[in-house]
Design an enzyme around this catalytic site. Sequence first.
Site, PDB file in Angstrom:
ATOM      1  N   HIS A   1      21.662  52.323  10.303  1.00  0.00           N
ATOM      2  CA  HIS A   1      20.277  51.869  10.449  1.00  0.00           C
ATOM      3  C   HIS A   1      19.456  52.423   9.285  1.00  0.00           C
ATOM      4  O   HIS A   1      19.602  53.586   8.915  1.00  0.00           O
ATOM      5  CB  HIS A   1      19.729  52.366  11.782  1.00  0.00           C
ATOM      6  CG  HIS A   1      18.270  52.113  11.959  1.00  0.00           C
ATOM      7  ND1 HIS A   1      17.699  50.875  11.735  1.00  0.00           N
ATOM      8  CD2 HIS A   1      17.256  52.943  12.333  1.00  0.00           C
ATOM      9  CE1 HIS A   1      16.399  50.962  11.965  1.00  0.00           C
ATOM     10  NE2 HIS A   1      16.101  52.201  12.325  1.00  0.00           N
TER      11      HIS A   1
ATOM     12  N   CYS B   1      15.587  49.787  17.507  1.00  0.00           N
ATOM     13  CA  CYS B   1      16.390  49.723  16.277  1.00  0.00           C
ATOM     14  C   CYS B   1      17.888  49.634  16.555  1.00  0.00           C
ATOM     15  O   CYS B   1      18.667  49.333  15.652  1.00  0.00           O
ATOM     16  CB  CYS B   1      16.094  50.918  15.385  1.00  0.00           C
ATOM     17  SG  CYS B   1      14.357  51.059  14.981  1.00  0.00           S
TER      18      CYS B   1
ATOM     19  N   ASN C   1      11.987  50.142   7.141  1.00  0.00           N
ATOM     20  CA  ASN C   1      12.654  50.050   8.440  1.00  0.00           C
ATOM     21  C   ASN C   1      12.271  48.726   9.106  1.00  0.00           C
ATOM     22  O   ASN C   1      11.120  48.525   9.488  1.00  0.00           O
ATOM     23  CB  ASN C   1      12.204  51.243   9.295  1.00  0.00           C
ATOM     24  CG  ASN C   1      12.845  51.278  10.666  1.00  0.00           C
ATOM     25  OD1 ASN C   1      13.478  50.316  11.095  1.00  0.00           O
ATOM     26  ND2 ASN C   1      12.664  52.386  11.354  1.00  0.00           N
TER      27      ASN C   1
HETATM   28  O1  UT7 Z   1      13.812  53.597  13.502  1.00  0.00           O
HETATM   29  C1  UT7 Z   1      14.001  54.606  14.465  1.00  0.00           C
HETATM   30  C2  UT7 Z   1      14.288  55.842  13.821  1.00  0.00           C
HETATM   31  N1  UT7 Z   1      13.174  56.286  13.009  1.00  0.00           N
HETATM   32  C3  UT7 Z   1      13.326  57.393  12.391  1.00  0.00           C
HETATM   33  O2  UT7 Z   1      14.394  57.939  12.518  1.00  0.00           O
HETATM   34  C4  UT7 Z   1      12.203  57.986  11.604  1.00  0.00           C
HETATM   35  C5  UT7 Z   1      12.353  59.469  11.671  1.00  0.00           C
HETATM   36  N2  UT7 Z   1      11.329  60.263  10.993  1.00  0.00           N
HETATM   37  C6  UT7 Z   1      11.138  60.272   9.680  1.00  0.00           C
HETATM   38  O3  UT7 Z   1      11.724  59.521   8.944  1.00  0.00           O
HETATM   39  C7  UT7 Z   1      10.223  61.335   9.111  1.00  0.00           C
HETATM   40  O4  UT7 Z   1       9.961  62.291  10.104  1.00  0.00           O
HETATM   41  C8  UT7 Z   1       8.895  60.784   8.547  1.00  0.00           C
HETATM   42  C9  UT7 Z   1       9.156  60.006   7.271  1.00  0.00           C
HETATM   43  C10 UT7 Z   1       8.224  59.899   9.580  1.00  0.00           C
HETATM   44  C11 UT7 Z   1       7.958  61.955   8.204  1.00  0.00           C
HETATM   45  O5  UT7 Z   1       8.578  62.832   7.290  1.00  0.00           O
HETATM   46  P1  UT7 Z   1       8.512  64.423   7.523  1.00  0.00           P
HETATM   47  O6  UT7 Z   1       9.193  65.030   6.398  1.00  0.00           O
HETATM   48  O7  UT7 Z   1       9.079  64.658   8.904  1.00  0.00           O
HETATM   49  O8  UT7 Z   1       6.961  64.692   7.409  1.00  0.00           O
HETATM   50  P2  UT7 Z   1       5.944  65.298   8.482  1.00  0.00           P
HETATM   51  O9  UT7 Z   1       5.749  64.356   9.616  1.00  0.00           O
HETATM   52  O10 UT7 Z   1       6.361  66.676   8.798  1.00  0.00           O
HETATM   53  O11 UT7 Z   1       4.621  65.355   7.636  1.00  0.00           O
HETATM   54  C12 UT7 Z   1       4.501  66.273   6.590  1.00  0.00           C
HETATM   55  C13 UT7 Z   1       3.114  66.150   6.010  1.00  0.00           C
HETATM   56  C14 UT7 Z   1       2.001  66.198   7.037  1.00  0.00           C
HETATM   57  O12 UT7 Z   1       0.937  66.929   6.487  1.00  0.00           O
HETATM   58  P3  UT7 Z   1       0.694  68.453   6.906  1.00  0.00           P
HETATM   59  O13 UT7 Z   1       0.488  68.429   8.400  1.00  0.00           O
HETATM   60  O14 UT7 Z   1       1.939  69.190   6.512  1.00  0.00           O
HETATM   61  O15 UT7 Z   1      -0.509  68.810   6.113  1.00  0.00           O
HETATM   62  C15 UT7 Z   1       1.581  64.762   7.169  1.00  0.00           C
HETATM   63  O16 UT7 Z   1       0.218  64.618   7.501  1.00  0.00           O
HETATM   64  O17 UT7 Z   1       2.991  64.908   5.324  1.00  0.00           O
HETATM   65  C16 UT7 Z   1       1.812  64.244   5.787  1.00  0.00           C
HETATM   66  N3  UT7 Z   1       2.050  62.811   5.745  1.00  0.00           N
HETATM   67  C17 UT7 Z   1       1.791  62.065   4.663  1.00  0.00           C
HETATM   68  N4  UT7 Z   1       1.307  62.366   3.458  1.00  0.00           N
HETATM   69  C18 UT7 Z   1       1.176  61.363   2.576  1.00  0.00           C
HETATM   70  C19 UT7 Z   1       2.555  62.032   6.725  1.00  0.00           C
HETATM   71  N5  UT7 Z   1       2.621  60.765   6.287  1.00  0.00           N
HETATM   72  C20 UT7 Z   1       2.168  60.765   5.019  1.00  0.00           C
HETATM   73  C21 UT7 Z   1       2.003  59.759   4.051  1.00  0.00           C
HETATM   74  N6  UT7 Z   1       1.519  60.105   2.833  1.00  0.00           N
HETATM   75  N7  UT7 Z   1       2.340  58.478   4.277  1.00  0.00           N
END
Ligand code: UT7
Length: 333
Positions: free
Chosen positions: A260, A116, A290
């Site tokens: 980004h 990215c 993204n």
């Molecule tokens: O391009 C390079 C740079 N990229 C980035 O910087 C991306 C960085 N990361 C992010 O943007 C975020 O970490 C994400 C959007 C990927 C995830 O958001 P989060 O707030 O960190 O969520 P999480 O990974 O902690 O997931 C929370 C919960 C999980 O469930 P449990 O374990 O709490 O029961 C996931 O299974 O949300 C669940 N989850 C979803 N639920 C519904 C993860 N993806 C989804 C989804 N729909 N699509």
Amino acid sequence: MSSPCVSSIIGTGSYMPEKILTNEELSKIVDTSDEWITTRTGIKERRIAADNQATSDLATAAALRAMESAGVKPEDIDLIVVATVTPDMPFPSTACFVQKNIGASNAVCFDISAACSGFLYALQVARNFLNAGTRSTALVIGAEKLSTLVNWTDRNTCVLFGDGAGAVVIRAVDSATEAPGRVLSTIMGSDGNLVNLLRVPGGGSACPITAENIDSRLNTIHMEGKETFKHAVTRMCQASEKALEMAGLTKEDISLVIPHQANARIITAIADRLDLPHEKAFMNVDKYGNTSAATIPVALDEANRQGRLKRGDIVLLVAFGGGFTWASSVIRW
Ligand code: UT7
């Protein structure tokens, strides 16, 4: 030219594929919802390239628009750098396909792989050629067909990414002139200790394509989202501050930040840490998700065409991606 050369952006262009994939549609493919995607990422929809569109096709369309806006002809271009993690093929470079498509027969062409951060890496590489006086007019392109690297059964990642391309034309100008679009500074950084946090493990020489590897989805994007999020905010803030310092400027001088576009929460966190009102941080992640190396040139082109960039404005570009890699650049529009 009598004085040393500096580099100026003289045109911008972008191309987004027509097909829109909404959160609603995604919620029929994986266990997700518009509400979850919107609140956690700010993304509402993303673009998906057609089967017969390769990354070079997206890149070519963006390049032609940038050349039109710059008023340059194909033969004026003597350098093409494409930043991408989704090249048409392992080789030849996607840049060579763009060269063929636009007829830029005088250009030297190659790709850059910095995920990215790729567009800002490419901008700095091209700028070095121009400032050294060895090339005069460059096309710098960020283009991706990430839909080919997405695991469409993994809700953690498939909601995040999209396809698209953006481009700029940069030209070597005499440092004594007050040319608009001047690139004042660029800083770059990498931390290869963190390669495992964001990667496509299969498909390269370490883990070649086999039926088993494809069954295990090793040829798709794997990301530790939470860790990546934290590093993204920290590195992009540090990089912004360094690029400003290198340009002899401060946060107060910024007219617009083009970060980004990975997650709206990352963008607002950066604006908060830089003490900038949120409206000074450009955002189109809602429309495109993204698109990796394409996010910054696409956003720059949109900001330009929306009239959000006025002559003399200080524009801060900042990126973060797999590697990890990061980069920031300050432009006087
Ligand atoms: O391009 C390079 C740079 N990229 C980035 O910087 C991306 C960085 N990361 C992010 O943007 C975020 O970490 C994400 C959007 C990927 C995830 O958001 P989060 O707030 O960190 O969520 P999480 O990974 O902690 O997931 C929370 C919960 C999980 O469930 P449990 O374990 O709490 O029961 C996931 O299974 O949300 C669940 N989850 C979803 N639920 C519904 C993860 N993806 C989804 C989804 N729909 N699509």
